[in-house]
Write a protein that holds these residues in place. Sequence first.
Motif, PDB file in Angstrom:
ATOM      1  N   THR A   1      24.253  39.445 137.167  1.00 59.71           N
ATOM      2  CA  THR A   1      24.278  40.496 136.190  1.00 59.71           C
ATOM      3  C   THR A   1      24.010  40.717 135.123  1.00 59.71           C
ATOM      4  N   GLU A   2      23.227  41.482 134.970  1.00 60.34           N
ATOM      5  CA  GLU A   2      23.553  42.003 133.242  1.00 60.34           C
ATOM      6  C   GLU A   2      24.421  43.000 132.742  1.00 60.34           C
ATOM      7  N   VAL A   3      25.097  42.698 131.499  1.00 58.65           N
ATOM      8  CA  VAL A   3      26.216  43.513 131.378  1.00 58.65           C
ATOM      9  C   VAL A   3      25.914  44.365 130.372  1.00 58.65           C
ATOM     10  N   VAL A   4      26.847  45.691 129.923  1.00 58.37           N
ATOM     11  CA  VAL A   4      26.723  45.962 128.782  1.00 58.37           C
ATOM     12  C   VAL A   4      27.810  46.366 128.480  1.00 58.37           C
ATOM     13  N   VAL A   5      29.280  45.923 127.798  1.00 50.23           N
ATOM     14  CA  VAL A   5      30.747  46.517 128.528  1.00 50.23           C
ATOM     15  C   VAL A   5      30.581  46.878 126.927  1.00 50.23           C
ATOM     16  N   PRO A   6      30.847  47.950 126.506  1.00 51.54           N
ATOM     17  CA  PRO A   6      31.082  49.006 125.206  1.00 51.54           C
ATOM     18  C   PRO A   6      32.385  48.504 124.441  1.00 51.54           C
ATOM     19  N   ALA A   7      32.463  48.071 123.052  1.00 55.17           N
ATOM     20  CA  ALA A   7      34.176  48.027 122.525  1.00 55.17           C
ATOM     21  C   ALA A   7      34.715  49.649 122.307  1.00 55.17           C
ATOM     22  N   LYS A   8      35.512  49.594 122.644  1.00 55.38           N
ATOM     23  CA  LYS A   8      36.703  50.559 122.420  1.00 55.38           C
ATOM     24  C   LYS A   8      36.578  51.103 121.208  1.00 55.38           C
ATOM     25  N   PRO A   9      36.479  52.563 121.083  1.00 56.46           N
ATOM     26  CA  PRO A   9      36.826  53.362 119.925  1.00 56.46           C
ATOM     27  C   PRO A   9      37.635  53.166 118.905  1.00 56.46           C
ATOM     28  N   GLY A  10      37.334  53.601 117.234  1.00 57.05           N
ATOM     29  CA  GLY A  10      38.270  52.497 116.053  1.00 57.05           C
ATOM     30  C   GLY A  10      38.522  51.076 116.596  1.00 57.05           C
ATOM     31  N   SER A  11      38.215  50.382 117.574  1.00 57.07           N
ATOM     32  CA  SER A  11      38.575  48.908 117.166  1.00 57.07           C
ATOM     33  C   SER A  11      38.019  47.804 116.431  1.00 57.07           C
ATOM     34  N   LEU A  12      36.667  48.524 115.558  1.00 57.71           N
ATOM     35  CA  LEU A  12      35.839  47.623 115.165  1.00 57.71           C
ATOM     36  C   LEU A  12      36.192  47.985 113.474  1.00 57.71           C
ATOM     37  N   ASN A  13      34.798  48.446 113.036  1.00 50.07           N
ATOM     38  CA  ASN A  13      35.596  48.434 111.454  1.00 50.07           C
ATOM     39  C   ASN A  13      35.669  49.960 110.901  1.00 50.07           C
ATOM     40  N   SER A  14      36.838  50.178 109.730  1.00 48.64           N
ATOM     41  CA  SER A  14      36.975  51.992 109.907  1.00 48.64           C
ATOM     42  C   SER A  14      35.969  53.064 109.832  1.00 48.64           C
ATOM     43  N   GLU A  15      36.003  53.667 109.988  1.00 46.69           N
ATOM     44  CA  GLU A  15      34.937  54.553 109.891  1.00 46.69           C
ATOM     45  C   GLU A  15      34.004  55.007 108.777  1.00 46.69           C
ATOM     46  N   GLU A  16      34.840  54.887 107.836  1.00 45.90           N
ATOM     47  CA  GLU A  16      34.552  54.664 106.113  1.00 45.90           C
ATOM     48  C   GLU A  16      33.377  53.577 105.596  1.00 45.90           C
ATOM     49  N   VAL A  17      34.278  52.542 106.963  1.00 49.93           N
ATOM     50  CA  VAL A  17      33.157  51.498 106.166  1.00 49.93           C
ATOM     51  C   VAL A  17      31.954  50.942 107.241  1.00 49.93           C
ATOM     52  N   ILE A  18      30.598  51.567 106.685  1.00 52.56           N
ATOM     53  CA  ILE A  18      29.313  51.462 106.773  1.00 52.56           C
ATOM     54  C   ILE A  18      28.744  49.652 107.040  1.00 52.56           C
ATOM     55  N   ASP A  19      28.371  49.326 107.534  1.00 53.39           N
ATOM     56  CA  ASP A  19      28.049  47.573 107.665  1.00 53.39           C
ATOM     57  C   ASP A  19      26.152  47.591 107.360  1.00 53.39           C
ATOM     58  N   LYS A  20      26.421  47.802 106.476  1.00 48.21           N
ATOM     59  CA  LYS A  20      24.288  47.806 106.215  1.00 48.21           C
ATOM     60  C   LYS A  20      23.786  46.543 106.372  1.00 48.21           C
ATOM     61  N   ASP A  21      23.828  45.215 106.559  1.00 50.92           N
ATOM     62  CA  ASP A  21      23.700  43.869 106.581  1.00 50.92           C
ATOM     63  C   ASP A  21      22.914  44.240 107.824  1.00 50.92           C
ATOM     64  N   ALA A  22      21.335  44.109 107.232  1.00 55.02           N
ATOM     65  CA  ALA A  22      20.959  44.093 108.730  1.00 55.02           C
ATOM     66  C   ALA A  22      20.999  41.986 108.697  1.00 55.02           C
ATOM     67  N   ALA A  23      19.913  41.707 108.237  1.00 55.66           N
ATOM     68  CA  ALA A  23      20.449  40.185 107.909  1.00 55.66           C
ATOM     69  C   ALA A  23      21.198  39.630 108.609  1.00 55.66           C
ATOM     70  N   PHE A  24      22.478  39.740 108.084  1.00 60.03           N
ATOM     71  CA  PHE A  24      23.336  39.089 108.580  1.00 60.03           C
ATOM     72  C   PHE A  24      23.422  39.627 110.141  1.00 60.03           C
ATOM     73  N   ALA A  25      23.413  40.832 110.580  1.00 57.59           N
ATOM     74  CA  ALA A  25      23.421  41.553 111.775  1.00 57.59           C
ATOM     75  C   ALA A  25      22.372  40.561 112.782  1.00 57.59           C
ATOM     76  N   GLN A  26      21.466  40.321 112.211  1.00 58.16           N
ATOM     77  CA  GLN A  26      20.219  39.245 112.961  1.00 58.16           C
ATOM     78  C   GLN A  26      20.855  37.894 113.032  1.00 58.16           C
ATOM     79  N   LYS A  27      21.022  37.050 111.604  1.00 58.29           N
ATOM     80  CA  LYS A  27      21.780  36.220 112.624  1.00 58.29           C
ATOM     81  C   LYS A  27      22.110  35.652 113.131  1.00 58.29           C
ATOM     82  N   PHE A  28      23.191  36.702 113.692  1.00 58.59           N
ATOM     83  CA  PHE A  28      24.513  36.686 114.911  1.00 58.59           C
ATOM     84  C   PHE A  28      24.563  37.427 115.710  1.00 58.59           C
TER      85      PHE A  28
END
Length: 375
Positions: A10-37
Amino acid sequence: MTIIHSIKATEVVVPAKPGSLNSEEVIDKDAAFAQKFLTGERWTEFANQPKWILEITLKNGLTGIGETYRSASKELLYEAMQTFVGQDILKLNWRRLPVNDQRIYEAFETAVLDLVGKLLNVPVAQLLGGAYRDRIDCFGWTGRRTPEEAAQKAYEAMQKGHKAFKFKCSDEDPVRLWTEEIRKKCGDGIKILLDPNQRWTDVATTLKLMEGVEKDIMLGLEDPILHADVEGFKYLRDKLGIPMYRHISLPYTQDIRDMIAFVRADAVDGYNFNGSAYNCVLLAEIAHLEGKSCWRGSEVDLGISETMGLHIAAASVNCTVPSDIFGELVREDDLLVQPIQFEKGSALVPQGAGLGIELDRAALEKYKISEMNAQ
């Protein structure tokens, strides 16, 4: 009656809880890093990447469950499902299952060992050689934060009983300010592990970012520089005077043999291992012979994989560094009827037969994207 009759994925997508990852002010723009992982266009989209929940059912009706890593190949998964149907799980080589892709391997291994544990009425940890402990110390965890929010997250974890907190970070993050704010808010109550996932790249950048960071608040650095720079790890350990750790993650096509160069060079103080159970126990034994400790790593998983991680950590003699079992901090749901139980920053290893958990079928249906079957 130990023949595999059918397999459902069964394929599932379970979202992250609001506010559980980066601060809103911190925008991660590293596309190469995202692609690698395999996280999508940005690292913070990892929770939106699909996983597959595997159910392997024997002819006697007994079912074992497993969970793939995110973004696993549907085609390779279905191919493996067809390979397993009709096989006798008591005649499989559990250490070398007939699956080549590491992002789906553990789903089959987990489901098979869950079934074998149920048949023998023993926990999975017993199938891995036996448990050394019945509870696993765990990190608090979050992504990249402002200094104030970093301190708040560490404080919340300390209040729950966690002894250490792990932060993801890049070369854009003011980690000295993080640790200063944490010291103000938490005193000596919690240690910090910084994990740049090699994003600090080199020794010079790491030394610059660590200027002014107090040694005694640091549990250590995990993968600050590129893995190929073994001598750089050793130099940083000596220069900074804080522990250094190497993450060996088999699902990212890293090889179990990658550890050898670090052992020969005595380059790090310990290791973060994630991958298949028998391989991780083997890696832990090698580290133990080296006189080093380890912990169980993760990809911020759902409840099935995290429970398997608890059994692996329990069966690893030197798994004494807090482990990356923290999906409950991040994921909206873990798909378990009874979630992993935490006490004072430690997760309790289930003592029932097999994994000792039950799949929450209502939650599975809620987060389902698609399914496929083999029989």
